[in-house]
Design an enzyme around this catalytic site. Sequence first.
Site, PDB file in Angstrom:
ATOM      1  N   LYS A 136      30.028  41.737  48.258  1.00 26.57           N
ATOM      2  CA  LYS A 136      28.599  42.180  47.599  1.00 26.57           C
ATOM      3  C   LYS A 136      28.154  43.466  48.444  1.00 26.57           C
ATOM      4  O   LYS A 136      27.522  44.474  47.841  1.00 26.57           O
ATOM      5  CB  LYS A 136      27.776  41.194  47.448  1.00 26.57           C
ATOM      6  N   THR A 151      31.538  28.281  33.512  1.00 28.54           N
ATOM      7  CA  THR A 151      30.043  28.410  33.880  1.00 28.54           C
ATOM      8  C   THR A 151      29.270  29.454  33.426  1.00 28.54           C
ATOM      9  O   THR A 151      28.207  29.450  32.532  1.00 28.54           O
ATOM     10  CB  THR A 151      29.757  28.164  35.463  1.00 28.54           C
ATOM     11  N   ASP A 173      32.552  36.633  50.520  1.00 24.79           N
ATOM     12  CA  ASP A 173      31.936  37.029  49.339  1.00 24.79           C
ATOM     13  C   ASP A 173      31.001  37.924  49.643  1.00 24.79           C
ATOM     14  O   ASP A 173      30.719  38.755  48.885  1.00 24.79           O
ATOM     15  CB  ASP A 173      31.555  35.452  48.749  1.00 24.79           C
TER      16      ASP A 173
HETATM   17  N1  HSE Z   1      29.879  31.678  46.080  1.00 21.79           N
HETATM   18  C1  HSE Z   1      28.702  32.492  45.655  1.00 21.79           C
HETATM   19  C2  HSE Z   1      27.466  32.127  46.577  1.00 21.79           C
HETATM   20  C3  HSE Z   1      28.196  32.588  44.160  1.00 21.79           C
HETATM   21  O1  HSE Z   1      27.329  31.125  47.275  1.00 21.79           O
HETATM   22  O2  HSE Z   1      26.571  32.908  46.659  1.00 21.79           O
HETATM   23  C4  HSE Z   1      28.213  34.008  43.664  1.00 21.79           C
HETATM   24  O3  HSE Z   1      28.983  34.881  44.197  1.00 21.79           O
END
Ligand code: HSE
Length: 440
Positions: A205, A13, A201
Amino acid sequence: MKSIQVGLLGIGTVGSGVFNVLQRNREEITRRAGRDIEVTMVADLDTARAQGIVGPGVKVVNDARAVIANPDIDIVIELIGGYGIAKALVMEAIAAGKHVVTANKALLAVHGTEIFEAAHRKGVMVAFEAAVAGGIPIIKALREGLTANRIQWIAGIINGTTNFILSEMRDKGLDFAVALKDAQRLGYAEADPTFDIEGVDAAHKATIMSAIAFGIPVQFDKAYIEGITKLGAQDIRYAEQLGYRIKLLGITKKTAKGVELRVHPSLVPAKRLIANVEGAMNAVMVQGDAVGTTLYYGKGAGSEPTASAVIADLVDITRLHTADAAQRVPHLAFQPDSMSDAPILPMDEVVTSYYLRMRVADEAGVLAKVTGILASSGISIDAVLQREADDVGGAETHQTDLIILTHDTREGTMNSALAQMQALPTVVAPITRIRKEELA
Ligand code: HSE
C-alpha cells in the site's frame, strides 16, 4: 440509457459486499453516476455459492475468461488477489478493452507499471481505490483533492491486523505471540498471517501511495520492510513511559536526495491523533506544502467498507468512460510522460530518530561508554531512561534496561554506532532499535 454492465471475478467477502451495496443503494448510485450500474455476470469456482449470493437474475460461470470475452461487459472487477492468475486476467481484460477495478494491492505494487502502461495504450481505466486503506478514499484524496500540493510525506497505519495486535499488546500488556493468537481467534488475523505481520501488505500500500504522491513508478522491490514480530511488551511499556505509542507505519517521504519508502514499527508521540487509532482501524496522514497536515481515518478492510471504495471506482468509470482518454485523471496522478525518476533511497540514507533499548551490566561507566559511542558518531541524545525490567532479576543479576531516545541521524550512522555498542562486553543482549517519527 443502457446500464453499465459489470462482471465480477471472484465473489468472496468483498465481491458480495459490492453486489449487496449496489443493490441496496441502487437509486442513489444511479442518480450520482447518471446511469444504472449492474453486476450482470460473476465468475467464481464455487458457482453454487456464487449463485446463492447473487440470485437467479445474474449469470454465474466458473471461467473468468468467459466474463472478459462477453462483449456486453463494460467493467471487470478483479477480486481474486495475488500476482498469478489475477495478473493474467487483468491484462486480458485490458486487451479486450474493458475497464478494470481491482482491490489487488500486491498486483499493482509489483506489476503496476506494466498494467498502467497497457491500460494507457488501450485507452481504458484501471481503478484501485480499494487497494489502499479499504474504505478510506485516500487514492482520490492524493490524486485529486490534494493535486495543488507538493506532497512532502505520507505516514499511515495501513494494516488493520497489525494495528489490532499492537493495540492488544498495549491494552493488555501481552507479548506479540499471545496477541497474534487472540487476533487469529477473533478473525482479525489470517491462519497464515505472514504478509500482515511482516509488513508486506503495508509495503504494497505504501508503494502505491508513493507512486501517486511523487509521480514515480511503483517500486515495491525497493521498499524497506520490517514487521512487528520482534516487538516486545516491554518496548510498548517503555515507549508509553516516554510519551509514545508504537505503530506499524507505512512511510513515504520526498527528500532532496530521493524518496523514502519504508514500513516498520515506529514510536509516534501519544498526543498525535494517529497514535490513538486503535484496533483494526486505518489512518493516513498526508503532509502537503499548501494544505499542511491532513488525516484520513476509517475501516481499512471488510466487506462493505471495501465495497464502498470499489463502487466509487465504478461510478468514476461510468462518468468518465466516454470522455477523451487524455482528459481522465491519470492512473498515478501525474501524466504518464511527466513521471519523475527520483530514486527510492536505500535505508542507510534515511534520516530519522531512534529508540534504543539495551540490557546492560549495572555497573559504573556503562552509560558513559554507550553515550561516548553515540557522541563520537555525532548522534545526539534526546532522552535516557533506566529501568529494572521485571525479567532482569534486578539486584541479583546486576543487569538493567537502558533506554535511549536519539535526535535525527542517518540510518547508516546509527547502524555502525549500534555495532560498536553491541560489541561492548557490558551490553549483555541484542539491542532493540525502533525508529521514531514525530509527524510534526
Ligand atoms: N490484511 C489487511 C489488513 C486487509 O489487515 O489491513 C486489507 O489489506
